[in-house]
Scaffold this motif. Structure first.
Motif, short mmCIF file in Angstrom:
data_model
loop_
_atom_site.label_atom_id
_atom_site.label_comp_id
_atom_site.label_asym_id
_atom_site.label_seq_id
_atom_site.Cartn_x
_atom_site.Cartn_y
_atom_site.Cartn_z
N ILE A 242 0.93 -1.49 -0.07
CA ILE A 242 -0.18 -0.08 0.04
C ILE A 242 0.74 1.06 -0.06
N HIS A 243 1.90 1.34 0.82
CA HIS A 243 2.71 2.31 0.90
C HIS A 243 3.53 2.77 -0.56
N GLU A 245 2.35 1.73 -3.77
CA GLU A 245 1.41 2.00 -4.73
C GLU A 245 0.59 3.23 -4.59
N SER A 246 0.51 3.76 -3.27
CA SER A 246 -0.06 5.15 -3.07
C SER A 246 0.69 6.23 -3.04
N LEU A 250 -0.14 7.71 1.83
CA LEU A 250 -0.85 6.96 2.85
C LEU A 250 -0.42 7.68 4.00
N PHE A 286 -5.91 7.44 2.61
CA PHE A 286 -4.94 8.45 1.70
C PHE A 286 -5.42 9.92 1.78
N LEU A 295 -8.18 10.15 -5.36
CA LEU A 295 -7.68 9.32 -4.69
C LEU A 295 -8.64 7.98 -4.49
N LEU A 298 -7.42 5.50 -7.19
CA LEU A 298 -6.04 5.17 -6.68
C LEU A 298 -6.26 3.84 -5.61
N MET A 299 -7.21 4.29 -4.71
CA MET A 299 -7.42 3.28 -3.53
C MET A 299 -8.02 2.08 -4.03
N VAL A 302 -5.38 -0.05 -5.62
CA VAL A 302 -4.66 -0.53 -4.53
C VAL A 302 -5.25 -1.67 -3.70
#
Length: 479
Positions: A242-243, A245-246, A250, A286, A295, A298-299, A302
Motif C-alpha cells: 500500500i505504501h 502503490e499510494s 498514505l 490516503f 484518490l 487510486l484506492m 490498490v
C-alpha cells in the motif's frame, strides 16, 4: 516550612487565578490519567507568561521545592503526577494557551505550550493548513506535553512524531534561564540542536513554554477504506504494498483485532456493521491537497491488488463523509470499550515493521501459556511499528490488583520478546514514573549514563520532575 509558608512566596508572584490551594480542586491534578497513582502537592501554580514560569522556577530552586510541569495531565505513565512527599509543586501551563502566530508561507505555527492540541489544529485549518499531529486525547492534551512525551498518534506513518514537527522552542531551565529559540527554520545547522533535548524529556530538564510547529497543506480529498484481513495475513507485506502503490499519500494504517472491534462496537449506541476478517481489520486512508488526484480511483486499484495477493478477504471504500466518520469512530472508541469492560493493562509496544507478525505470534503464545483465559485487545498504528497490546481486566477482579500482577510478570515477558526483536516497551507513551524500572532493564548502560549526564547538566539539583525517567549523576540509583 509550613504549607502556608510554602504557598505565600508563589502567591506573591502570581495573580489570584494563578494559585490553586483548595484540596478538592488540587485532587484533579494529582491523580494520573489511568487512576493508578495519586500524588500530593501543597499547591497548583498556573503562570500566565514565560516570565512568571521563570520566576516560579527560581523561587522553587531557592527553597528546594520540586517542580512537576503539567499540560493536560493525559500521561499514561504518571509523567505529570507528583510523588507522595508533598514537596513538589505542580506548574500547570493551562493558562498559557495563546496561538502566537501562523505563517502560511513558512507553513508554521507558533504557540504557547499550554495550547490544547485540537485548538492548534483548528487554528491551522482556518489558515488552510494542517497540523499533522493527531491522537485520541487531542481535545485535552497540550502542546508542551506532546513535546515532553514525543507524542505520535494516527498520522506518524506519513508525517512523523512530534519530534519531526518541532521547528523552534522556548523553555525555562532549572535555574530560571529562558531558552528562546522560536525560529521557523527548516535548516539551522548552528551547533547542538538544543530543542531536541526537551523532546521526550517529560519535564525533567525544564519547562517548555512555547513551540514553533511545522504545518503541511490541508488535505482537501481523502480516500478511506476498511480492510478485512485474511487468516495469517502478512501485515508488513500489505503495508509495503500500500505504501509503495499510494506514492506516499498514505496517512493512516491502523490495525485492529476482532476483539478490539467488538469492544468498540459494544460502546457505541448505533455501531456500524464493519467487523473483521480472520486476521483482523485495517483502516487505511490516503489524503491529498491536490485537486487533480483521484484518490478513490487510486484506492480501488490498490485494494484490488491487495485482494489479489490474498492478504485481504474483503474491503469497503467509504462512499461518503458519514461512512468515513463511522470507520474512524469504531477505531477511536476502542480505548473507551476497554474502559467499559473493566479496563486493560496497556503495553505500548514498538517493533520493527518486519517483526510485527513474529511479535504477534510469540506474544500470543506467551499469553496463552501464562493464562489461557486471558483476553486481549490488540490494535495500533502498525504503519509505524506501534502495537497497543492490551490485556483485558476480567470483570470480576480488582483492576489495580490485576494490573500490578500482570505488570510484574506477563508484561515483562512481552517486553522481553519485543526487545529480542529489536523493539521497545514504549512507542509513544513515554517513561514517566511507572516505567523507570523498564528503562533500567532494557536500555543500554551507555545510553542510561548519557541520559543521566544530560539530566545532570540541565538539572543537577533534581528540581524538575524528580522521580521521572532518570536521576542525575550521583542520584539514588542508575535509573
Amino acid at each position: 516550612m509550613s504549607q502556608s509558608v510554602h504557598v505565600r512566596p508563589f502567591r506573591d508572584l502570581l495573580d489570584s487565578g494563578g494559585v490553586v490551594e483548595d484540596p478538592e480542586r488540587i485532587a484533579t491534578y494529582t491523580m494520573d490519567q489511568r487512576q493508578l497513582f495519586t500524588g500530593s502537592t501543597f499547591a497548583v501554580l498556573k503562570p500566565a507568561t514565560t516570565q512568571q514560569v521563570a520566576d516560579i522556577v527560581r523561587l522553587a530552586a531557592h527553597y528546594g521545592i520540586g517542580i512537576v510541569p503539567q499540560g493536560g495531565n493525559t500521561s499514561y505513565c504518571g509523567g505529570a503526577t507528583p510523588d507522595a512527599s508533598g514537596r513538589q509543586v505542580i506548574v500547570s501551563l493551562e493558562r498559557m494557551d495563546r496561538i502566537r502566530e501562523i505563517d502560511p508561507v513558512s507553513m508554521s505555527i507558533s504557540v504557547d505550550a499550554g495550547a490544547i492540541l485540537k485548538n492548534v489544529q483548528d487554528a491551522a485549518a482556518a489558515a488552510g493548513l494542517l497540523l499533522p499531529l493527531s491522537l485520541g486525547a487531542e481535545a485535552s492534551c497540550r502542546i508542551g506535553g506532546n513535546i515532553g512525551t514525543n507524542a505520535g498518534g494516527l498520522s506518524v506513518v506519513r508525517y512523523g512524531m512530534t519530534r519531526d514537527l518541532l521547528l523552534g522552542i522556548e523553555a525555562v531551565l532549572a535555574d530560571g534561564t529562558v531558552v528562546s529559540d522560536m525560529r521557523k527554520l527548516r535548516k539551522n545547522n548552528t551547533g547542538y540542536d538544543v530543542k531536541q533535548c526537551f523532546v521526550g524529556s517529560e519535564g525533567t530538564l525544564g519547562i517548555v513554554t512555547g513551540a514553533v510547529l511545522r504545518l503541511a497543506p490541508l488535505p482537501t480529498r481523502r480516500a478511506t477504506a476498511w480492510l478485512k484481513l485474511a487468516k495469517d495475513a502478512p501485515i508488513a507485506e500489505l503495508l509495503t504494498l500500500i505504501h509503495r502503490e499510494s506514492a506516499y499519500l498514505l496517512t493512516t494504517f491502523e490495525f485492529m483485532t476482532s476483539r478490539s472491534i467488538t469492544l468498540a462496537t459494544e460502546a457505541i449506541t448505533d455501531p456500524p456493521s464493519l467487523g473483521a476478517g480472520p486476521g483482523g481489520a485495517v483502516l487505511v486512508e490516503f489524503a491529498s491537497s491536490s485537486r487533480h488526484l483521484d484518490l478513490d480511483e487510486l484506492m480501488e486499484a490498490v485494494l484490488a491488488e491487495a485482494i489479489e495477493t490474498g492478504c485481504v478477504d474483503d474491503a469497503l471504500l467509504a462512499q461518503s463523509g458519514s461512512q468515513r466518520t463511522a470507520m474512524w469512530r469504531l477505531r477511536e472508541t476502542i480505548p473507551e470499550g476497554e474502559k467499559r469492560r473493566n479496563g486493560s493493562v496497556k503495553h505500548d509496544i514498538s517493533v520493527p515493521l518486519s517483526s510485527i507478525q513474529r511479535f504477534l505470534d510469540l506474544a500470543g503464545s506467551q499469553v496463552r501459556s501464562y493464562d489461557a483465559d486471558l483476553e486481549l485487545s490488540v490494535y495500533g498504528h502498525v504503519g509505524d511499528g506501534n502495537l497497543h497490546y492490551n490485556v483485558l481486566v476480567p470483570r470480576d477482579v480488582d483492576r489495580l490488583e490485576f494490573t500490578k500482577r500482570i505488570e510484574s510478570s506477563l508484561s515483562l515477558q512481552l517486553y522481553d520478546t519485543a526487545a529480542a526483536l529489536g523493539g521497545t516497551f514504549s512507542a509513544e507513551h513515554g517513561v514517566g514514573r511507572f516505567k523507570k524500572h523498564l528503562l533500567a532493564r532494557y536500555s543500554d548502560p551507555g545510553r542510561i549514563a548519557a541520559m543521566r549526564r544530560i539530566k545532570t547538566a540541565f538539572d543537577p539539583a533534581d528540581i524538575m520532575n524528580a522521580g521521572a525517567i532518570v536521576c542525575p549523576m550521583g542520584g539514588k540509583s542508575a535509573s
